[in-house]
Scaffold this motif. Structure first.
Motif, PDB file in Angstrom:
ATOM      1  N   PRO A   1       0.802  -1.232   0.000  1.00  0.00           N
ATOM      2  CA  PRO A   1       0.000   0.000   0.000  1.00  0.00           C
ATOM      3  C   PRO A   1       0.832   1.278   0.000  1.00  0.00           C
ATOM      4  O   PRO A   1       0.354   2.336  -0.406  1.00  0.00           O
ATOM      5  CB  PRO A   1      -0.829  -0.115   1.286  1.00  0.00           C
ATOM      6  CG  PRO A   1      -0.903  -1.572   1.554  1.00  0.00           C
ATOM      7  CD  PRO A   1       0.414  -2.129   1.103  1.00  0.00           C
TER       8      PRO A   1
ATOM      9  N   MET B   1       0.974   2.042  -3.477  1.00  0.00           N
ATOM     10  CA  MET B   1      -0.293   1.940  -4.190  1.00  0.00           C
ATOM     11  C   MET B   1      -1.327   2.969  -3.782  1.00  0.00           C
ATOM     12  O   MET B   1      -2.084   3.463  -4.621  1.00  0.00           O
ATOM     13  CB  MET B   1      -0.891   0.538  -3.997  1.00  0.00           C
ATOM     14  CG  MET B   1      -0.100  -0.579  -4.632  1.00  0.00           C
ATOM     15  SD  MET B   1      -0.825  -2.204  -4.312  1.00  0.00           S
ATOM     16  CE  MET B   1      -2.396  -2.037  -5.172  1.00  0.00           C
ATOM     17  N   MET B   2      -1.386   3.295  -2.487  1.00  0.00           N
ATOM     18  CA  MET B   2      -2.498   4.105  -2.003  1.00  0.00           C
ATOM     19  C   MET B   2      -2.436   5.539  -2.516  1.00  0.00           C
ATOM     20  O   MET B   2      -3.412   6.062  -3.077  1.00  0.00           O
ATOM     21  CB  MET B   2      -2.528   4.097  -0.470  1.00  0.00           C
ATOM     22  CG  MET B   2      -3.730   4.830   0.122  1.00  0.00           C
ATOM     23  SD  MET B   2      -5.322   4.120  -0.364  1.00  0.00           S
ATOM     24  CE  MET B   2      -5.363   2.666   0.684  1.00  0.00           C
TER      25      MET B   2
ATOM     26  N   CYS C   1       8.263  -3.184  -4.329  1.00  0.00           N
ATOM     27  CA  CYS C   1       6.899  -2.698  -4.112  1.00  0.00           C
ATOM     28  C   CYS C   1       6.604  -1.490  -4.989  1.00  0.00           C
ATOM     29  O   CYS C   1       5.505  -1.367  -5.545  1.00  0.00           O
ATOM     30  CB  CYS C   1       6.703  -2.330  -2.637  1.00  0.00           C
ATOM     31  SG  CYS C   1       6.671  -3.726  -1.497  1.00  0.00           S
TER      32      CYS C   1
ATOM     33  N   GLY D   1       3.736  -1.849  -7.412  1.00  0.00           N
ATOM     34  CA  GLY D   1       2.597  -1.157  -6.824  1.00  0.00           C
ATOM     35  C   GLY D   1       1.925  -0.166  -7.758  1.00  0.00           C
ATOM     36  O   GLY D   1       0.709  -0.245  -7.996  1.00  0.00           O
TER      37      GLY D   1
ATOM     38  N   SER E   1      -1.799  -0.481  -9.258  1.00  0.00           N
ATOM     39  CA  SER E   1      -2.786   0.509  -8.828  1.00  0.00           C
ATOM     40  C   SER E   1      -3.313   1.335  -9.995  1.00  0.00           C
ATOM     41  O   SER E   1      -4.530   1.455 -10.201  1.00  0.00           O
ATOM     42  CB  SER E   1      -2.166   1.417  -7.762  1.00  0.00           C
ATOM     43  OG  SER E   1      -3.137   2.239  -7.170  1.00  0.00           O
TER      44      SER E   1
ATOM     45  N   ALA F   1      -5.055  -1.956  -2.455  1.00  0.00           N
ATOM     46  CA  ALA F   1      -4.049  -1.532  -1.481  1.00  0.00           C
ATOM     47  C   ALA F   1      -4.525  -1.808  -0.060  1.00  0.00           C
ATOM     48  O   ALA F   1      -3.755  -2.278   0.790  1.00  0.00           O
ATOM     49  CB  ALA F   1      -3.745  -0.042  -1.665  1.00  0.00           C
TER      50      ALA F   1
END
Length: 411
Positions: free
Chosen positions: A27, A30-31, A152, A156, A160, A176
């Motif tokens: 995350p 990704m977030m 990541c 990620g 995403s 995420a």
């Protein structure tokens, strides 16, 4: 995997907590970019998208050290699970509010709650420190974790941005949140490798009282601004070029350069002063932002970002070793989280500033934000360099005092 890395996992439980840490850190990459993509897809407002991403980063900057301080006192399992539930609930509110078109203040309030997400990377590094403190293997472990961070950041953004553009706008942040839940609850189920808490050793106040840590944190505020601005501007630049989905590939190459450098760096052993290597790394990151001001197309941008990424992981690895020198053992998790906090504050400032510059002058002008941030990082690093040459007494480090450098083997 080269033998120094393979040897790390001879310790019982190391494979399990490392795998859980990988999931829990997804995350991180990704977030923020997922929220930027989601909001830009739903509203077309990059200013709002950057502001929401900045809010998440700022909230994490405030809550993260407090969560880690509680972890040092009470242990990872007792603290991480409640904090993660708060973050997951807020993420659910954000996705619902974005989908339903609720007022902006609801989006910002939800982003504040998401900021309670724990610093999973600091938790994993604390477990490695408990296993290998005082040995050269800890340098290798920190290098491996930096490589995991960059892996990541390779996958990620691809996942995403790709899901949010090809499936539905909320897909990236939703996945995420799923990764966060799986990683944290799997990690906290592994009690055998959990570092012992230090409830009676917390009378010395915050780890930020250490002068050396202050320099690292402030410098990484500017470094975080580089990362935050590059993410937002790259998405906007790819959009202007008519290939928005390609932003994930370009950002993956940025992280890929760091991943390659981190893997090689972990195989090396150093006998010199780590603060000199750290300052050199900060300078390299700043200089690498200059070519971005000249980009004219996506292939050139991809090459420039890959080269820029080569300086990231070695600088981060050396930073973790410096924290070992400047922070007492009972405050190690908090000290590592403060560096992440500095990065988070910088990401907030960089992504927000970049969003407003993009709205006002276009994506190409936005690359001026990371260039300025790099210059600030260099200035702070030089001004605070002397503080880094004085390790704190009673630190929890893995390296000897500076007067004993002849036998040092870790960065």
């Amino acid at each position: 995997m080269p033998s120094p890395y393979r040897a790390l996992f001879e310790a019982p439980g190391s494979k399990g907590f490392s795998a859980a840490g990988f999931l829990g850190r997804m995350p991180l990459s990704m977030m923020g970019i997922g929220v930027v993509t989601m909001i830009s897809q739903l509203t077309g407002r990059y200013g709002l998208a950057g502001g929401l991403s900045a809010t998440i980063a700022l909230a994490a900057a405030v809550a993260g050290p407090q969560v880690s301080r509680l972890v040092d006192q009470y242990g990872q399992r007792r603290v991480l699970r409640p904090a993660t539930l708060i973050s997951l609930t807020a993420a659910a509110v954000l996705l619902l509010a974005a989908h339903q078109g609720w007022p902006d203040w609801v989006l910002f309030a939800a982003c504040v709650g998401i900021g309670c997400v724990p610093s999973v990377g600091a938790m994993i590094r604390a477990r490695w420190a408990a296993l290998y403190r005082g040995t050269p293997q800890l340098h290798t472990a920190y290098s491996f974790e930096s490589v995991v961070d960059e892996v990541c950041f390779v996958f990620g953004p691809i996942i995403s941005i790709g899901l949010s553009t090809a499936w539905f706008p909320e897909a990236g942040p939703l996945l995420a949140a799923c990764f966060l839940a799986a990683g944290v609850f799997w990690l906290t189920a592994q009690r055998a490798t959990e570092p012992e808490p230090h409830p009676r050793e917390r009378k010395g106040g915050s780890a930020m009282r250490a002068p050396g840590l202050q320099v690292l944190v402030v410098t990484f505020v500017a470094t975080g601004a580089i990362f935050g601005a590059v993410d937002v501007v790259t998405v906007a630049f790819a959009d202007e070029e008519g290939h928005k989905a390609a932003a994930s590939v370009v950002l993956a190459l940025y992280a890929g350069g760091s991943c390659v450098a981190g893997m090689v760096f972990g195989l090396l052993h150093f006998s010199g002063a780590p603060e000199r290597r750290w300052l050199l790394g900060v300078c390299a990151m700043a200089v690498s932002m200059i070519p971005l001001l000249l980009v004219g197309n996506l292939p050139f941008l991809a090459v420039a970002l890959f080269v820029a990424g080569l300086s990231i992981a070695p600088t981060m690895i050396t930073t973790m070793s410096l924290i070992e020198e400047h922070v007492p053992r009972a405050q190690l998790t908090e000290g590592m989280t403060w560096v992440s906090t500095g990065l988070a504050v910088g990401v907030a400032l960089g992504s927000s500033a970049a969003g407003w510059v993009i709205d006002a002058a276009g994506a190409h002008a936005g690359y001026g934000v990371p260039a300025v941030a790099g210059a600030v990082a260099v200035a702070v690093g030089f001004l605070g360099f002397r503080r880094l040459k004085r390790p704190a007494p009673g630190r929890g480090g893995s390296v000897e005092q500076h007067s004993e450098r002849k036998e040092r083997h870790v960065a």
